[in-house]
Each structure stands twice: as structure tokens, then as C-alpha cells.
Write an enzyme that holds these catalytic residues in place. Structure first.
Site, PDB file in Angstrom:
ATOM      1  N   ALA A  53      48.791  -1.297 -36.961  1.00 48.51           N
ATOM      2  CA  ALA A  53      49.723  -0.149 -36.778  1.00 48.51           C
ATOM      3  C   ALA A  53      49.055   1.063 -36.511  1.00 48.51           C
ATOM      4  CB  ALA A  53      50.631  -0.228 -38.105  1.00 48.51           C
ATOM      5  N   ASP A 240      52.939  -2.739 -41.417  1.00 49.02           N
ATOM      6  CA  ASP A 240      53.329  -2.053 -40.004  1.00 49.02           C
ATOM      7  C   ASP A 240      54.483  -1.127 -40.117  1.00 49.02           C
ATOM      8  OD1 ASP A 240      51.968  -4.750 -39.400  1.00 49.02           O
ATOM      9  OD2 ASP A 240      51.906  -3.560 -37.652  1.00 49.02           O
ATOM     10  N   LYS A 251      52.242  -8.545 -41.203  1.00 51.07           N
ATOM     11  CA  LYS A 251      51.835  -9.721 -40.473  1.00 51.07           C
ATOM     12  C   LYS A 251      52.647 -10.832 -41.374  1.00 51.07           C
ATOM     13  CE  LYS A 251      50.295 -10.025 -37.469  1.00 51.07           C
ATOM     14  NZ  LYS A 251      51.062  -9.823 -36.160  1.00 51.07           N
TER      15      LYS A 251
HETATM   16  O1  MRU Z   1      49.887  -8.076 -34.711  1.00 54.07           O
HETATM   17  P1  MRU Z   1      48.735  -7.049 -35.247  1.00 54.07           P
HETATM   18  O2  MRU Z   1      47.413  -7.639 -35.111  1.00 54.07           O
HETATM   19  O3  MRU Z   1      49.233  -5.732 -34.608  1.00 54.07           O
HETATM   20  O4  MRU Z   1      49.423  -6.964 -36.830  1.00 54.07           O
HETATM   21  C1  MRU Z   1      48.441  -6.179 -37.586  1.00 54.07           C
HETATM   22  C2  MRU Z   1      48.837  -6.091 -39.005  1.00 54.07           C
HETATM   23  O5  MRU Z   1      49.996  -6.697 -39.433  1.00 54.07           O
HETATM   24  C3  MRU Z   1      48.115  -5.156 -39.964  1.00 54.07           C
HETATM   25  O6  MRU Z   1      48.022  -5.706 -41.313  1.00 54.07           O
HETATM   26  C4  MRU Z   1      49.165  -3.872 -39.973  1.00 54.07           C
HETATM   27  O7  MRU Z   1      48.944  -3.443 -38.697  1.00 54.07           O
HETATM   28  C5  MRU Z   1      48.258  -2.819 -40.802  1.00 54.07           C
HETATM   29  S1  MRU Z   1      46.869  -2.285 -40.036  1.00 54.07           S
HETATM   30  C6  MRU Z   1      45.934  -1.244 -40.926  1.00 54.07           C
END
Ligand code: MRU
Length: 356
Positions: A53, A240, A251
Site C-alpha cells: 500500500a 491495505d 492480503k
Molecule cells: O498485493 P500486494 O502485494 O500489494 O499486497 C500487499 C499487502 O497486502 C501488504 O500487507 C499491505 O499492502 C501492507 S504493506 C506495508
């Protein structure tokens, strides 16, 4: 943080182009890619050359600056901002960063517009780095407390990659871990592989290795058993989009870990900068959950015996597959939110007290 001993941030501007670490190539290849246009930025977010994110937000901010560099016509910049917001739907940092850039540029027609855009994009990234560092300083206290009681290695489970590669630097979930390691507290990390794109194995384990932090990759279904055995002292994940109710979107698979943690009295923390809070949506069912191409499930990439990167199909040709990228963990399963301002309960009251 470091790759092969050299310090990097995940994104920077140099010689009129934005530089990123192409995360689709990790861990087998380390490639720095030039992002020259706003279309390149949209593509990088969409195909996940950059992901996580906060980094999606930073890339979107630089995407606006690149749009200004290409053509500073107001209509072009506005259209680019709308396309950027649509490049991935779930992480709120994307819209947050685009809105902040557009507010900053609104009404500016002067020759200085590019300088102002670049300065604001850098400011967004610098601020994220500072916030993530503060998340680490705040989260360190929790790890330290566990260590002081246990007087033995602190075992921490994490899901996906909420590491420095998902932010500008430090990471969110990993920042307390890096701070603990720097302070000499012995930690060991259970890294959820995180199918289908394996961000845990490919990115979290990779970055922990580069920092010399002991870690073990586990299949996504293993965490519950480890918690039952008493082998997990705490979980820390990223997010996110965190609602003002304290519900946490992250996720896919995060929810199942939170349920297992709740059943086993394992503290379950979520680390986030305030740019990840959605103050508008109150019902988590209204969060747009990204559904990605099912090929991410049915095919897998790795290196073969000759060291060549290969992609192979692992599912029956006629099978259908569904690839939801995120889920929501209700606030009642979250022990606490670790933010740049401190640690608070996952609730409307606590979030308002902390940020409003
Ligand atoms: O699909 P992605 O790899 O962008 O998902 C990332 C995540 O789910 C992270 O846990 C989230 O963005 C937090 S990042 C500090």
C-alpha cells in the site's frame, strides 16, 4: 534497508526518470527499472512491479509528477490521475496520494508546476519513511516486553510482504522487527509463503535474509498449528485499508491467521501509517476487493536447474480458479494497531483520539 550490503529505498527520482526495484523479478534477479511516463507508473502498479500500500501511494505520487513532466495541460493531468486511481482498487494509499498531489497542484499554472509536483512526491515518500520508522520505534516496545518476560527468542508470524519493499523504507510490519534486531533482541520470523504470488517467500524472506534476521518460510496453512504448539509469540501484519471502525483489509489469508491467533491467545497486531486509514467507508463489505487473473494461481514461476527463470502451469488445464487478493479481519480479532503516533485499540474511538 540493504540488498547485498548496499542501502536502497524502493523508489527515487534521478535524471528525469523514476527508478524502482522491479519486484516481479525478486528474489532471483535484482533489476532497477526506469519509469518514464505516467503510463509506465500505472503499468508498474497494475502488474505489481511495485506493490504494498505505501509504495503504491509513493509510485502514484511520482506518476502525477511524470504526467506533469510529459504534458502540463490540466486535462491531461486530471485524466492521468483518474487512470492512476484505477490501477489497483484496494489499497487506499493510492487515492490518498493522488488526491494529495492534485490538491497541491490545483490552480498552479506556472513554470514551477513540475518542481512543485516533484517536491510533493518526494515529501510523500520521505514522510512514509519517517512514519514507518516511528511504527518501528512504537512496535519495538511490544517485542521488548515479550522478550523481557520470555528471556528467549521472540517468534513472530507475518503474512504477505509488509516489509521495506512494500513501503519506501523500513516497512510497516517489519519495522518493529528491524528495530528489535538492531537493539540486539533475538527474533525469529515465521514467514507465510502467501500464495498465489508468494510475497512472503519471494520478498519478506528475501529482505530479512539481507538484514541477517533468522526466518523460516511456512506454507500458508501452517500458522494455526504453530500457534497451537506455542511456537508463535505474536503476529504482525500490514494493511491495505483500515476502516475507522478498526476493521482491517489486508492480503487474502490474513483473516484466517487472525482467527487462529484469537483461538490461541496469540496477540495479533496490525502495523500501518495513517495514510492507510479510510475515514469514509464504515461497512467493510463496501471495500473494493481486487480480483486478479486466475493465471497467478494456475501458473508458478521459479528458477530451473540451469538457473533460468521458468513459468509452469500447475493446475489441470480444464480447472477454473478464483483469485481474490484481499480479505477483511474484523476489529474484534485485532489486539492493537501500531501507527506512527503510537499503539491504539482497533476501534473508532481510539482511532479518532489518535488522529482526529
Ligand atoms: O498485493 P500486494 O502485494 O500489494 O499486497 C500487499 C499487502 O497486502 C501488504 O500487507 C499491505 O499492502 C501492507 S504493506 C506495508
Amino acid at each position: 534497508m540493504r540488498i547485498e550490503g548496499k542501502e536502497y529505498r524502493t523508489i527515487w527520482f534521478e535524471n528525469n526518470v523514476v527508478k524502482i526495484i522491479n519486484q516481479t523479478k525478486l528474489p532471483h534477479q535484482f533489476i532497477i527499472k526506469d519509469i518514464k511516463t505516467v503510463k509506465d507508473a500505472i503499468n508498474a502498479i497494475n502488474v505489481m512491479e511495485v506493490r504494498g500500500a505505501p509504495l503504491i501511494g509513493g509510485t502514484a505520487a511520482y506518476g502525477i509528477a511524470l504526467a506533469v513532466q510529459e504534458n502540463n495541460d490540466t486535462d491531461f493531468i486530471k485524466k492521468s490521475s483518474e487512470e492512476l486511481i484505477q490501477s489497483r482498487p484496494t489499497a487506499i494509499n493510492l487515492k490518498w496520494a493522488v488526491d494529495r498531489m492534485m490538491n497541491k497542484l490545483s490552480g498552479i499554472n506556472s513554470d514551477q508546476i513540475l518542481d512543485i509536483a516533484l517536491k510533493e512526491a518526494k515529501e510523500i515518500c520521505d514522510e512514509d519513511e519517517k512514519f514507518c520508522e516511528n511504527i518501528g520505534i512504537n512496535g519495538l516496545k511490544i517485542i521488548e516486553e515479550i522478550y523481557n518476560k520470555k528471556k528467549d527468542i521472540v517468534n513472530i508470524l507475518t503474512h504477505c510482504n509488509a516489509g521495506w519493499l512494500a513501503t519506501i523504507n523500513w516497512g510497516t510490519a517489519t519495522s518493529p522487527i528491524y528495530h528489535a534486531h538492531k537493539k540486539g533482541i533475538p527474533v525469529h520470523i515465521w514467514v507465510d509463503e502467501t500464495r498465489p504470488r508468494n510475497q512472503g517467500a519471494n520478498l519478506t524472506s528475501f529482505e530479512l535474509n539481507e538484514e541477517g534476521i533468522p526466518n523460516t518460510i511456512i506454507a500458508d496453512n501452517t500458522g494455526g498449528t504453530l500457534m497451537q504448539r506455542g511456537d508463535v509469540d505474536m503476529c504482525i501484519v500490514g494493511t491495505d485499508r483500515t476502516l475507522s471502525t478498526g476493521d482491517v483489509c489486508n492480503k487474502i489469508g490474513t483473516y484466517l491467521k487472525a482467527l487462529a491467533a484469537y483461538d490461541n491467545n496469540v496477540p495479533f497486531y496490525v502495523a500501518l501509517p495513517s495514510s492507510t486509514i479510510d475515514w469514509n467507508i464504515r461497512d467493510f463489505k463496501n471495500i473494493p476487493i481486487e480480483e486478479r487473473n486466475s493465471e497467478e494461481l494456475s501458473h508458478i514461476e521459479g528458477i530451473d536447474v540451469d538457473g533460468k527463470v521458468q513459468k509452469v502451469m500447475i493446475y489441470p488445464e480444464k480447472s477454473k480458479a478464483m483469485n481474490l487478493a484481499f480479505d477483511v479481519t474484523p476489529a474484534k480479532y485485532v489486539t492493537g494497531l501500531i501507527t506512527e503516533k503510537g499503539i491504539c485499540e482497533a476501534s473508532t474511538d481510539a482511532l479518532h483520539k489518535m488522529f482526529k
